[in-house]
Enzyme design. Sequence first.
Site, PDB file in Angstrom:
ATOM      1  N   HIS A  81       0.829  -1.213   0.000  1.00  0.00           N
ATOM      2  CA  HIS A  81       0.000   0.000   0.000  1.00  0.00           C
ATOM      3  C   HIS A  81       0.864   1.264   0.000  1.00  0.00           C
ATOM      4  O   HIS A  81       0.373   2.338  -0.329  1.00  0.00           O
ATOM      5  CB  HIS A  81      -0.970  -0.007   1.183  1.00  0.00           C
ATOM      6  CG  HIS A  81      -0.369   0.367   2.505  1.00  0.00           C
ATOM      7  ND1 HIS A  81       0.012  -0.558   3.453  1.00  0.00           N
ATOM      8  CD2 HIS A  81      -0.085   1.573   3.058  1.00  0.00           C
ATOM      9  CE1 HIS A  81       0.482   0.057   4.528  1.00  0.00           C
ATOM     10  NE2 HIS A  81       0.442   1.356   4.304  1.00  0.00           N
ATOM     11  N   ASP A 111       0.157  -7.481   1.917  1.00  0.00           N
ATOM     12  CA  ASP A 111       0.563  -6.078   2.001  1.00  0.00           C
ATOM     13  C   ASP A 111       2.076  -5.931   1.974  1.00  0.00           C
ATOM     14  O   ASP A 111       2.656  -5.127   2.704  1.00  0.00           O
ATOM     15  CB  ASP A 111      -0.003  -5.412   3.261  1.00  0.00           C
ATOM     16  CG  ASP A 111       0.072  -3.884   3.192  1.00  0.00           C
ATOM     17  OD1 ASP A 111       0.142  -3.357   2.059  1.00  0.00           O
ATOM     18  OD2 ASP A 111       0.084  -3.227   4.251  1.00  0.00           O
ATOM     19  N   SER A 188       4.781   2.683   7.955  1.00  0.00           N
ATOM     20  CA  SER A 188       4.436   1.521   7.139  1.00  0.00           C
ATOM     21  C   SER A 188       5.625   1.081   6.295  1.00  0.00           C
ATOM     22  O   SER A 188       6.239   1.889   5.600  1.00  0.00           O
ATOM     23  CB  SER A 188       3.253   1.846   6.223  1.00  0.00           C
ATOM     24  OG  SER A 188       2.103   2.095   6.982  1.00  0.00           O
TER      25      SER A 188
END
Length: 342
Positions: A81, A111, A188
């Site tokens: 993402h 992910d 992230s």
Amino acid sequence: MLDFTSDVAGHSPAQAPDAAPVDDRALLDAYSNAVIDVTERVGPAVVRVETGPKAGSRAERGGLGSGIVISPDGLVLTNSHVVGSSRAIRLRDVEGVVTDAQVLGVDPDTDLALLRANHARDLRYASLGNSRSLRRGQLVVAIGNPLGFESTVTAGVVSALGRSIRSVSGRMIEDVIQTDAALNPGNSGGALVSSGAEVIGINTAIIQGAQGICFAVASNTAQFVLAEIIRHGYVRRAYIGVSGQTAPVPRRHALLAGVDNKMGALLMQIEPDGPAARAGLLPGDVVIRLDGIDINGVDDLIRVLDRDRIGRTVAMDVLRLGRLRGIDIHPVERKPAARQRS
């Protein structure tokens, strides 16, 4: 009247006058030294991932995230993402050196994404550890670039193991690590590191509005995805051509069929000329077993359809109008997720 004053100045009534004071400095130094050592060894391997506008969008701005260099020739793990469908990707290390990067493969189901830094050699890198050896309460350190602040370090503990969270593709990411090491947007793709300076997770998710509930994809999952992308360019998974949902199995149907399932995977749609259609599956069938494994919902069905069942004929048990039926099905390889190109 009770007298709570001490007869000896400088000593509490519960402590003898000649007792040595408790010294916490050694304990605090051990904790601090562990975090410092991890930061110095792994910190240089964590890079800032800068993405340009998404493909087909000129108005939308790019984003920021983190990544982990896992080999000296420039292989970098991050979140899918973070990468998205961006046209341009740049990596910035702790010394401020910027290099372009290309996407080798993405896996939205976990992910994760694998990048390669262009024109980069002999980079500082980190090793992936064995996430199976983790224990609850173990010290972990998160390194990343939250909110664009580079090389930020937070420490905490492993709060729980074996969690499941839903990915952007709708599939469940299994064996997820829950930690209370503080994370913010921009973390992230960063590293979750053990006190032995091994990367045991890739930070991926934060529960908004909750204090200290953050998640990381386990390093063992990352190693599997890494190997698949290097070998095939994507992660191979099986496909049978159905859509469904988790549904309860009526008790009378379970008793009639002689099964213990309370839940199953209710098939809602069957893709024409897909493996399920060719096997004779129908909308309304409830899958309760596949290849000898109990299916208690659609997530179980998705989980069992892994690469080991591609190209083989496997037995499926379904409930149809309350009666148990055995069906042989031949899963095929699912088409890989495609990134949009400009």
